[in-house]
Design a protein around this motif. Structure first.
Motif, PDB file in Angstrom:
ATOM      1  N   LYS A   3      -8.135  -3.070  15.113  1.00 18.95           N
ATOM      2  CA  LYS A   3      -8.695  -3.232  13.759  1.00 18.95           C
ATOM      3  C   LYS A   3      -9.043  -4.688  13.493  1.00 18.95           C
ATOM      4  N   GLN A   4      -8.186  -5.609  13.965  1.00 20.89           N
ATOM      5  CA  GLN A   4      -8.450  -7.031  13.743  1.00 20.89           C
ATOM      6  C   GLN A   4      -9.708  -7.499  14.473  1.00 20.89           C
ATOM      7  N   THR A  12       0.835  -1.204   0.000  1.00 23.52           N
ATOM      8  CA  THR A  12       0.000   0.000   0.000  1.00 23.52           C
ATOM      9  C   THR A  12       0.872   1.258   0.000  1.00 23.52           C
ATOM     10  N   ILE A  20     -12.877  -7.247  12.373  1.00 18.55           N
ATOM     11  CA  ILE A  20     -13.048  -8.087  11.192  1.00 18.55           C
ATOM     12  C   ILE A  20     -14.010  -9.224  11.521  1.00 18.55           C
ATOM     13  N   ASN A  54     -12.120 -13.298   4.727  1.00 20.91           N
ATOM     14  CA  ASN A  54     -11.529 -12.197   5.493  1.00 20.91           C
ATOM     15  C   ASN A  54     -10.005 -12.265   5.580  1.00 20.91           C
ATOM     16  N   LEU A  74      -3.452  -7.932   5.540  1.00 26.34           N
ATOM     17  CA  LEU A  74      -3.048  -6.548   5.315  1.00 26.34           C
ATOM     18  C   LEU A  74      -2.793  -5.825   6.638  1.00 26.34           C
ATOM     19  N   ILE A  75      -3.635  -6.062   7.617  1.00 27.80           N
ATOM     20  CA  ILE A  75      -3.450  -5.418   8.924  1.00 27.80           C
ATOM     21  C   ILE A  75      -2.149  -5.877   9.564  1.00 27.80           C
ATOM     22  N   LYS A  83      -7.629 -11.657   3.431  1.00 25.06           N
ATOM     23  CA  LYS A  83      -6.926 -10.502   2.866  1.00 25.06           C
ATOM     24  C   LYS A  83      -6.892  -9.343   3.863  1.00 25.06           C
ATOM     25  N   GLU A  84      -8.004  -9.135   4.546  1.00 25.04           N
ATOM     26  CA  GLU A  84      -8.092  -8.058   5.525  1.00 25.04           C
ATOM     27  C   GLU A  84      -7.141  -8.309   6.714  1.00 25.04           C
TER      28      GLU A  84
END
Length: 168
Positions: A163-164, A15, A167, A100, A106-107, A102-103
């Motif tokens: 953040k995790q 990113t 999800i 989930n 990425l985190i 990918k999410e």
């Protein structure tokens, strides 16, 4: 899905924020090396080699010891680069699945990226300050340095964990 071999391998492009963190971290790292090499001949034989929790020098050592921080920084950068490259090998909650992954990946990759670059920045600042003190230009870190180091290393981890938890 606790077995990492069952986890999907997903190619996720780096990113913009990861690129920015890398540019900043490696700029500090290489900048501190350039600063050290540029000032090498002016350094006295004894330089600050260790600091206590208050940021005060508590040990002096050979100027060759100044290479310890860049060596450790390079080792950490290489190791954490591997951790960034293979996010499927990290530990995840049982709710990780194909939808989930990918999410989650990425985190965790961003946490590792930020942690790696924060370490490079911290080591660079310590090296620059040690050289500056040895040259009679620096005053030491003071009591603020350790709390800032601790906060800067833990904040990305805590934010990533938060953040995790969101999800599904």
């Amino acid at each position: 899905m606790s077995n990492s071999r069952k986890r999907p391998k997903i190619k996720i492009l780096k990113t913009g924020s990861e690129w920015i963190w890398d540019i900043i971290g490696y700029s500090f790292y290489f900048g501190s090396l350039i600063f050290l090499v540029y000032n090498w001949n002016e350094l006295p034989n004894e330089v600050p080699a260790h600091y206590n929790a208050l940021g005060e020098i508590d040990r002096w050592g050979s100027k060759m010891e100044l290479f310890i921080l860049p060596i450790i920084g390079a080792f950490i950068a290489l190791l954490m680069q591997l951790f960034e490259r293979f996010p499927e090998l990290h530990n995840y909650p049982e709710r990780l699945n194909e939808e989930n992954a990918k999410e989650f990946y990425l985190i965790i990759r961003k946490i590792v990226n930020q942690s790696k670059n924060i370490c490079l920045i911290i080591f660079a600042l310590i090296l620059i300050e040690s050289v500056s003190i040895a040259l009679g230009l620096g005053n030491g870190f003071g009591g603020w340095f350790l709390p800032i180091v601790l906060l800067s290393t833990f904040i990305p981890i805590v934010l990533g964990i938060i953040k995790q938890t969101k999800i599904r």
